[in-house]
Enzyme design. Sequence first.
Site, PDB file in Angstrom:
ATOM      1  N   ASN A  12      -0.052  28.796 -21.014  1.00 38.57           N
ATOM      2  CA  ASN A  12      -0.175  29.127 -19.597  1.00 38.57           C
ATOM      3  C   ASN A  12      -0.909  28.008 -18.882  1.00 38.57           C
ATOM      4  OD1 ASN A  12      -0.520  30.934 -17.108  1.00 38.57           O
ATOM      5  ND2 ASN A  12      -2.632  30.401 -17.640  1.00 38.57           N
ATOM      6  N   GLU A  13      -0.267  27.393 -17.928  1.00 37.86           N
ATOM      7  CA  GLU A  13      -0.913  26.406 -17.062  1.00 37.86           C
ATOM      8  C   GLU A  13      -1.615  25.307 -17.866  1.00 37.86           C
ATOM      9  OE1 GLU A  13      -2.158  27.814 -12.751  1.00 37.86           O
ATOM     10  OE2 GLU A  13      -3.917  27.607 -14.014  1.00 37.86           O
TER      11      GLU A  13
ATOM     12  N   GLU B 259      -1.867  40.205 -14.712  1.00 42.07           N
ATOM     13  CA  GLU B 259      -2.976  39.685 -15.494  1.00 42.07           C
ATOM     14  C   GLU B 259      -4.150  40.643 -15.341  1.00 42.07           C
ATOM     15  OE1 GLU B 259      -5.582  35.649 -16.370  1.00 42.07           O
ATOM     16  OE2 GLU B 259      -4.203  35.674 -14.668  1.00 42.07           O
TER      17      GLU B 259
ATOM     18  N   CYS C 254      -4.660  33.021 -17.157  1.00 41.36           N
ATOM     19  CA  CYS C 254      -5.718  32.389 -17.950  1.00 41.36           C
ATOM     20  C   CYS C 254      -6.247  33.298 -19.047  1.00 41.36           C
ATOM     21  CB  CYS C 254      -6.848  31.929 -17.036  1.00 41.36           C
ATOM     22  SG  CYS C 254      -6.336  30.675 -15.835  1.00 41.36           S
TER      23      CYS C 254
END
Length: 669
Positions: free
Chosen positions: A386-387, A56, A255
């Site tokens: 994502n998440e 990331e 994120c």
Amino acid sequence: MAELRIRTMTPKNFLSLVVSISLSTAAMAQKSTPIVINTDQLTAKVQPTMWGVFFEDINLGGDGGLYAEMVKNRSFEFTTPLMGWSVKGSKLSEGDVLVLNRGKESPNNPRFLRVNVKNATAKGDVTLTNEGFRGMGIKKGLSYQFSLMYRQAARGIKIHADLLDEQGNSIGSTVLTPSLTGDTWHKADIKFTATEGAQKGKLQLWMEGNGRIDLDMISLFPGDTWKGRAGGLRADMVQMLADMKPGFVRFPGGCIVEGRDLANRYQWKKTIGPIEDRETIINRWNTEFKHRATPDYFQSFGLGFFEYFQMAEDIGAEPLPIINCGMACQYNTAELVPMDELGAYVQDALDLIEFANGDVNTTWGKKRAEMGHPAPFHLKMMGVGNENWGPQYLERLAVFTKAIKAKYPDFKIVNSSGTDPNGARFDLLNTALRQSKADLIDEHYYREPEWFLSNASRYDSYDRNGSKVFAGEYAAQSKGTSSPLTQNNWKSAMAEAAFMTGLERNAGVVNMASYAPLFANVEGWQWTPDMIWVDNLHIYGTPNYYVQKLYSLNKGTDVVSITRDGQPLAGKDSLYASAVIDQKAGQLIVKIVNAANKVQQQDIKLNGTKKPAGAGKLYAMADNDVNAVNNFEKTRNVAPAEEKFSAKGRDLKLSLKPYSFTVIRLPLK
């Protein structure tokens, strides 16, 4: 009745008896039940993707890190257009240097610099200086590629490029003379060599002559990029990944995928094509943490989806892209795309598969070929969201899944289980996803080391025939999640090693796993801990990196039964163990963690038709100081030591050091 005889004991005899009993008791305490490995009892296949890496763009991991560009804000698209630049000159008047915006002419890269040069003859007359990403690491004797885009009505200007050291001395220079004129933008580039090195250098441009010139995409790349590619990646960072031989590379996050709001989300289509046409946006980690505010953190997308796919291919890893599912970060804005407007997001997912795998005659396959890769990248899986969490995620995920599976039935989809490994949020998603027979469920664990030790048996009771698990983000937190005091110490790495024995034992359930985050700049980080740390010139792996590497390089092909007293060794006597067979190499691989503060003698018995065939190897990581770390001065302070190892018949005898992680590779016949 027998005669009762009473013998009086002297103090000396009594002491001898006590010592004898004590020694016998100690001997019994030290002698443990043998570990039994049944080499014929294969319990699960280890997937080639088992151990991978998660990337990331956080901690200056992309711009200022993996992407080797040395000029910060090269296209003047930061919120503050001249951030990173200083403009000086004895022959500059008000308005001689302007940031202009060409708007619709170039919507992804609208700003450029207009410089009016008047009778400049010396270095101090008109100068532009770029500070780089916390300085520029300059290597003596290395060539550098300097380039820019320019536009000029008439010739008359020379551009001198100087590399400067920390004291402002020139340590390498060249002269670029823009020769083309007119209203069209042109690219000019030139190579030159550094005569000395600098840890925190700068790039200074000074103008000579008369005239007006427009400048954009001012760039400097080192000549030693990964595989020597122009405009490529930082070689030592990629090499650290290649050395691990990871099964997959997950990208671009994290994120980053979600963005603080949907306008700030990651849009893969804006990261491909000519570099000058890729839109720079603010990095969502720019202002996320007050304790590590980073106002100069942006994404230029010189490291885009094509480069991610290419890097994964280079190091022999499966690509695992994650795409936005129509939801921004729920911790920030929780912005949602209405269900009736989700179509464009779904189409992005389908187009990405075509970009990776499509024939050169397809729309997106053609774009890949135009970028220099006509062959497909063989993408097999993708993460949707994502998440993300909640019923709103489930209803959006269902739309993506239906569309992707309709066109690509065998394509695997990674599904989010939210932010935590337990609780109502996790239970809702995990239950629903298993009922829908999801391919892979992405579980995340950022917890204290004790959690990892106590959860080594987490997957022992999971359904072998149900959805598979992707341990997509995990790292033991020494001082609390997102605390700036958290370190990559040996305690955290050892706890992860123990937890990973449980992942490996349960490879029939867990198909993939990756530590997170991957990279951090020592002067530009927002989050700790991180697996690999860099500065402008140097790099080192943490103890956590070496744990991950030992697992990845000793992956094996099949899990075999390993028990003590008929049970998996998952914390009893502070020991944790797993074992695999490498069918291709004909070897047994055993991994054991001793999380106790004492030496433990342990026997291992091998059952089955196969038996040891000669000497093997033992790799051990140990440190009595659980707070020990690696750093730039001691890059291998906590790292594996290798030695030869032999079995005696079918018996292995181990002396496990306190706080240790041991890997044994033993040939079998």
